[in-house]
Scaffold this active site. Structure first.
Site, short mmCIF file in Angstrom:
data_model
loop_
_atom_site.label_atom_id
_atom_site.label_comp_id
_atom_site.label_asym_id
_atom_site.label_seq_id
_atom_site.Cartn_x
_atom_site.Cartn_y
_atom_site.Cartn_z
N GLY A 92 -9.81 -0.61 1.69
CA GLY A 92 -9.42 -1.81 2.37
C GLY A 92 -8.22 -2.24 2.37
O GLY A 92 -7.22 -1.57 1.59
N ARG A 95 -2.85 -4.12 0.42
CA ARG A 95 -1.45 -4.93 0.43
C ARG A 95 -1.10 -5.20 1.88
O ARG A 95 -0.03 -5.48 2.14
CB ARG A 95 -0.42 -4.10 -0.26
CG ARG A 95 -0.19 -2.68 0.72
CD ARG A 95 0.81 -1.73 0.48
NE ARG A 95 0.87 -0.65 1.18
CZ ARG A 95 2.01 0.16 0.95
NH1 ARG A 95 3.21 -0.23 0.68
NH2 ARG A 95 1.90 1.33 1.61
N LYS A 115 1.87 -5.91 6.22
CA LYS A 115 1.99 -4.90 5.30
C LYS A 115 2.94 -5.06 4.16
O LYS A 115 4.12 -5.39 4.41
CB LYS A 115 2.31 -3.43 5.79
CG LYS A 115 1.90 -2.59 4.89
CD LYS A 115 1.84 -0.97 6.08
CE LYS A 115 1.49 0.04 5.26
NZ LYS A 115 1.45 1.10 6.25
N ASP A 127 0.25 -2.83 -6.70
CA ASP A 127 0.95 -4.07 -6.64
C ASP A 127 0.91 -4.94 -5.37
O ASP A 127 1.39 -6.05 -5.61
CB ASP A 127 2.48 -3.98 -7.29
CG ASP A 127 3.26 -3.01 -6.43
OD1 ASP A 127 2.57 -2.60 -5.29
OD2 ASP A 127 4.29 -2.56 -6.52
N ASP A 254 -9.60 6.57 7.16
CA ASP A 254 -9.24 5.20 6.96
C ASP A 254 -7.74 5.33 7.84
O ASP A 254 -7.50 3.89 7.97
CB ASP A 254 -9.04 4.71 5.73
CG ASP A 254 -8.09 5.32 4.68
OD1 ASP A 254 -8.40 6.56 4.47
OD2 ASP A 254 -7.09 4.96 4.05
N ASP A 264 -0.46 3.98 10.44
CA ASP A 264 -0.12 4.18 9.22
C ASP A 264 0.74 5.39 8.98
O ASP A 264 0.45 6.44 8.53
CB ASP A 264 -1.36 4.49 8.02
CG ASP A 264 -2.07 3.07 7.68
OD1 ASP A 264 -1.31 2.20 7.99
OD2 ASP A 264 -3.19 3.26 7.20
P1 AMP Z 1 -2.67 4.40 2.78
O1 AMP Z 1 -2.06 5.92 1.85
O2 AMP Z 1 -1.36 3.60 3.21
O3 AMP Z 1 -3.39 4.63 3.82
O4 AMP Z 1 -3.43 3.57 1.67
C1 AMP Z 1 -4.58 4.07 1.21
C2 AMP Z 1 -5.08 2.77 0.34
O5 AMP Z 1 -4.47 2.21 -0.56
C3 AMP Z 1 -5.25 1.47 1.22
O6 AMP Z 1 -6.65 0.75 0.72
C4 AMP Z 1 -4.13 0.82 0.91
O7 AMP Z 1 -4.44 -0.79 1.07
C5 AMP Z 1 -4.02 0.94 -0.65
N1 AMP Z 1 -2.54 0.78 -1.12
C6 AMP Z 1 -1.65 1.56 -0.76
N2 AMP Z 1 -0.37 1.14 -1.50
C7 AMP Z 1 -0.93 0.02 -2.25
C8 AMP Z 1 -0.12 -1.22 -3.02
N3 AMP Z 1 0.86 -0.95 -3.23
N4 AMP Z 1 -0.87 -2.12 -3.58
C9 AMP Z 1 -2.14 -2.08 -3.18
N5 AMP Z 1 -2.83 -1.27 -2.08
C10 AMP Z 1 -2.17 -0.25 -1.97
MG MG Z 2 -3.79 3.67 5.53
#
Ligand code: AMP
Ligand code: MG
Length: 507
Positions: A92, A95, A115, A127, A254, A264
């Site tokens: 989900g 951030r 984002k 965070d 995702d 992404d």
């Molecule tokens: P991603 O690798 O960008 O596709 O992110 C994978 C998951 O990690 C997603 O659910 C993002 O919302 C979550 N996520 C990535 N970086 C952060 C962050 N700094 N704080 C909170 N959630 C994160």
């Molecule tokens: Mg992602």
């Protein structure tokens, strides 16, 4: 809340209304001292925003999510995902926030999505923040992809938060605003399916059909038609990645959209020297998402999509599986048709060239590029010059490829290959005999892409407060096919001492 905003931009919330189980109303964190870093003016204009307003305090309030319009209900979207092949049931928007949907210049509904806007209930250990460098990187890469004709999320703005993000070191924070036809992902369907609520799967399918693939609504089996549209879209978009040398880097389920848009931009990068084994992401230790694996990974993700969609395809699960398998079976043919058509255009081949002749040329050139570590982008662009120069190059005079009308930039990759691989001259002679069209090649093969060394240079300068290199690079890659004086260095391959290049995600 409730800041004035231009009357022309109205917000709707189809996602939150249609799928409340997957939308958590949420408020963005307030950044300490926000300042607009980059604004995509043409995009903002096409969305109906008044530029002066968007640059002002109310606009910054919108772009950071702290002052959403009265008619918006910002939500964090729930999704699941296979990360590197392993199911993570609860991902989900950790951030990110979907601010709402607005209508673009074509009358199409698009998502306005943030984002780096703070922790949400999906943040897990994160965070909720994002740093300036990676958000500018996503801006640059996604706008380059759009300019290259690849379906992609767009970048509207990057706002520096004035705060710091703790990574290996403290980095300046930022919020990216991005636009997509929808942020619904394969992982969104997996979430609905895992919830055990078949009605939710059907509602999500109906939502995706209405927004993204409306023709499917008229099919005998709309959910199956949705699956077919997504298979077709993914075959097309991944073929485009491959033709451009784009490595997504983290093709988790995702990170694959139902709209067919590339999404992404984390550890992604354009390949320098051609090699199917190319991996840039520091966390992809097994090479699962290597350049050459991307078509098969997309197929694997589509199979996960089909599994999630089954309840919407029909009540008889065996029949639904059989129907979905049949559609999935069309993926490889669609991919290879799209890729082959694209390769023919890259080589400037007209429709008169028989498929077998083109196929032989294509399969002969790629191993040569790999064995001699030829710059992928530079080779195809330079080849257009070699088409202009008549037959001289086949004599082994390695300078002639540099004397075409676009001399001196990308052409060296061709003459270098000729010098390194004498067998290439035979290939070149055969290819020239087919009367390749250099104008088609220059429309197809970009001269300016976000080359890794240029991206790093631009981001390093931006981090120390100088946005000029970023702006110049953005200007080059958002008009990627037109060679322009003064941009010579943007067309050149990375210097010898650059690399090995490593990228990072979750940054
Ligand atoms: P991603 O690798 O960008 O596709 O992110 C994978 C998951 O990690 C997603 O659910 C993002 O919302 C979550 N996520 C990535 N970086 C952060 C962050 N700094 N704080 C909170 N959630 C994160
Ligand atoms: Mg992602």
């Amino acid at each position: 809340m409730g800041a004035a905003h231009p009357r022309t931009v109205e917000f709707s919330q189809h996602f939150a209304t249609d799928l409340p189980e997957m939308a958590v109303p949420w408020q963005a964190a307030a950044p300490p001292d926000p300042a607009l870093l980059v604004l995509n003016e043409p995009l903002a204009h096409s969305l109906g925003f008044e530029l002066g307003w968007l640059r002002g305090p109310a606009g910054i309030g919108l772009l950071t999510g702290t002052q959403p319009p009265e008619d918006a209900t910002p939500v964090a979207q729930a999704y699941t995902g296979h990360q590197f092949g392993t199911l993570n049931p609860r991902l989900g928007d950790g951030r990110a926030l979907l601010l709402g949907e607005i209508t673009d210049a074509h009358g199409t509904l698009v998502d306005l999505h943030l984002k780096g806007s703070g922790r949400t209930p999906f943040a897990r250990g994160g965070d909720g923040l994002a740093a300036v460098g990676p958000m500018l990187r996503e801006y640059l890469m996604s706008e380059a992809m759009h300019a290259l004709g690849v379906p992609s999320t767009r970048a509207l703005a990057v706002v520096a938060t004035g705060g710091f993000v703790r990574r290996e070191r403290a980095l300046p924070g930022a919020v990216l605003t991005r636009i997509a036809h929808s942020h619904v992902r394969v992982g969104s369907f997996q979430y609905a399916r895992l919830s055990g609520n078949d009605d939710l799967v059907r509602r999500l399918a109906d939502h995706a059909i209405a927004r993204l693939h409306p023709a499917a609504a008229d099919a005998a089996n709309p959910a199956l038609a949705l699956f077919e549209a997504v298979v077709a879209g993914q075959a097309e978009v991944v073929a485009q990645w491959m033709l451009l040398g784009f490595v997504h880097g983290v093709m988790n389920t995702d990170n694959m959209t139902i709209s067919g848009e590339t999404i992404d931009y984390g550890p992604c990068a354009f390949m320098d020297a051609f090699d199917p084994a190319t991996v840039y992401s520091s966390i992809d230790t097994t090479g699962r998402y290597a350049y050459g694996n991307q078509p098969l990974i997309a197929e694997w993700n589509l199979a996960r999509f089909a599994e999630a969609l089954l309840p919407a395809i029909g009540p008889d699960q065996d029949a639904a599986i059989e129907a979905a398998q049949e559609v999935l079976g069309t993926y490889r043919g669609r991919y290879s048709t799209a890729w082959t058509a694209g390769m023919r255009a890259k080589l400037g081949l007209s429709a008169d060239v028989p498929a077998e002749t083109a196929g032989e040329l294509i399969s002969a050139i790629l191993p040569l590029l790999r064995d001699h570590r030829v710059d992928y982008t530079g080779f195809f662009r330079g080849l257009a010059d070699a088409a202009d120069t008549g037959t001289d190059t086949t004599t082994g005079d390695t300078d002639t490829a540099d004397t075409g009308p676009n001399a001196g930039t990308a052409a060296p990759a061709v003459s270098e290959l000729l010098a390194a691989a004498p067998d290439f001259s035979g290939w070149l002679g055969t290819w020239r005999g087919l009367a390749p069209d250099p104008a088609l090649m220059r429309r197809t093969n970009p001269i300016y892409i976000p080359r890794n060394h240029l991206v790093e240079e631009a981001l390093a300068a931006a981090e120390s407060g100088d946005l000029d290199p970023f702006t110049r690079l953005l200007g080059a890659v958002t008009d990627p096919h037109t060679e322009r004086p003064g941009l010579e260095r943007y067309a050149l391959p990375a210097p010898e001492d650059f690399g090995p290049y490593r990228t990072f995600c979750g940054t």
